[in-house]
Design an enzyme around this catalytic site. Sequence first.
Site, PDB file in Angstrom:
ATOM      1  N   ARG A 186      40.395  17.961  -4.826  1.00  0.00           N
ATOM      2  CA  ARG A 186      41.057  18.141  -3.355  1.00  0.00           C
ATOM      3  C   ARG A 186      42.208  16.999  -3.011  1.00  0.00           C
ATOM      4  NH1 ARG A 186      37.131  14.772   0.957  1.00  0.00           N
ATOM      5  NH2 ARG A 186      36.885  13.163  -0.472  1.00  0.00           N
ATOM      6  N   HIS A 196      33.654  23.086   0.726  1.00  0.00           N
ATOM      7  CA  HIS A 196      33.122  22.108   1.785  1.00  0.00           C
ATOM      8  C   HIS A 196      33.655  22.675   3.182  1.00  0.00           C
ATOM      9  CE1 HIS A 196      32.080  18.697   3.923  1.00  0.00           C
ATOM     10  NE2 HIS A 196      32.177  17.760   2.708  1.00  0.00           N
ATOM     11  N   ASP A 237      22.425  16.159   6.740  1.00  0.00           N
ATOM     12  CA  ASP A 237      22.882  16.089   5.574  1.00  0.00           C
ATOM     13  C   ASP A 237      21.892  16.470   4.474  1.00  0.00           C
ATOM     14  OD1 ASP A 237      24.392  15.802   3.315  1.00  0.00           O
ATOM     15  OD2 ASP A 237      24.850  13.746   3.713  1.00  0.00           O
ATOM     16  N   GLU A 285      28.095  24.728   3.240  1.00  0.00           N
ATOM     17  CA  GLU A 285      28.901  24.671   2.022  1.00  0.00           C
ATOM     18  C   GLU A 285      28.177  25.520   0.707  1.00  0.00           C
ATOM     19  OE1 GLU A 285      29.700  20.648   1.315  1.00  0.00           O
ATOM     20  OE2 GLU A 285      29.455  20.290   3.583  1.00  0.00           O
TER      21      GLU A 285
END
Length: 328
Positions: free
Chosen positions: A104, A182, A227, A286
Amino acid sequence: MAAASASSPPPTPKSPKLQPPSVERTRGPSGLEKIVLREARGFSAEVYLYGGQVTSWKNDHGDELLFVSSKAISKSIGAISGGIPICFPQFGTHGNLEKHGFARNRLWLIDDNPPPLPVNTSIKTFADLILKLSEEDLKIWPHRFEFRLRVALGPKGDLILTSRIRNTNTDGRPFSFTFAYHTYFSVSDISEVRIEGLETLDYFDNLKGKERFTEQGDAIVFESEVDKIYLDAPPKIAIIDHEKKRTFVLRKDGLPDAVVWNPWDKKSKTMQDLCDEDYKHMLCVEPAAIEKPITLKPGEEWKGRMELSAVPSSYYSGQLDPDKVLQG
């Protein structure tokens, strides 16, 4: 006496004006190069060469379906917060690699000679990118590979990402990696969103030392920071936005896990590339391969595919039959 005049027939509804599909290479506000895909009915997507990162996906009404932080667009370099960053060759933080890997944070190239994908005559709008290994990257991750990415728009506006990673080591060594798309979805209000398709699954909770739990609720709703890495997730997941009466359907292949993340208010205030209130309007779901890393021998190739669609959903009764979404 005059004859009564016949009533006029109702006007025929106008069909949407079709435009030829197009793929345009241009630059964004920060000067970084990007490719803009436009489908015939008005759907569009944008992918930056920096990071091979999709930063926009709009429906035929021009509504933005992905979230990108306003702080991310203003900078000319560095990971873009929002859209669909690609996490490779690792998800998370391990060893001497940067967080979520280096893919990325690298400049990708247009792939002028990609190997053929299975023929799908309905998909006419796509871009092929390739990430080439640098000598600097070899110092921190000593494996040779080819990473090819196709970003495509389907005729109904579906956004399709297909990644192909091949081991090109010449010394006979295999390598292993973890991976994630993501994906930041744009939502009306995080408190009005639910996820269906992950109930009863085991997950690792990154907020509790990656301890393993089993999901107990009928659906996932949001009241605080989340998360989690859901294991062996189904090939279809639904993200239901009650206020917008819109459902995102995420289909995945080659990616057994699914990450769900929202930083909530306290963490948002500590993140330099998010505004304080951004957490209310974003949700990351994701498709990923994390629990069991992918291992490739020299010459072997892995393919991971994600397809996103946005469909209207009626949420008037307080109930939505997930089977109609997840089995469609």
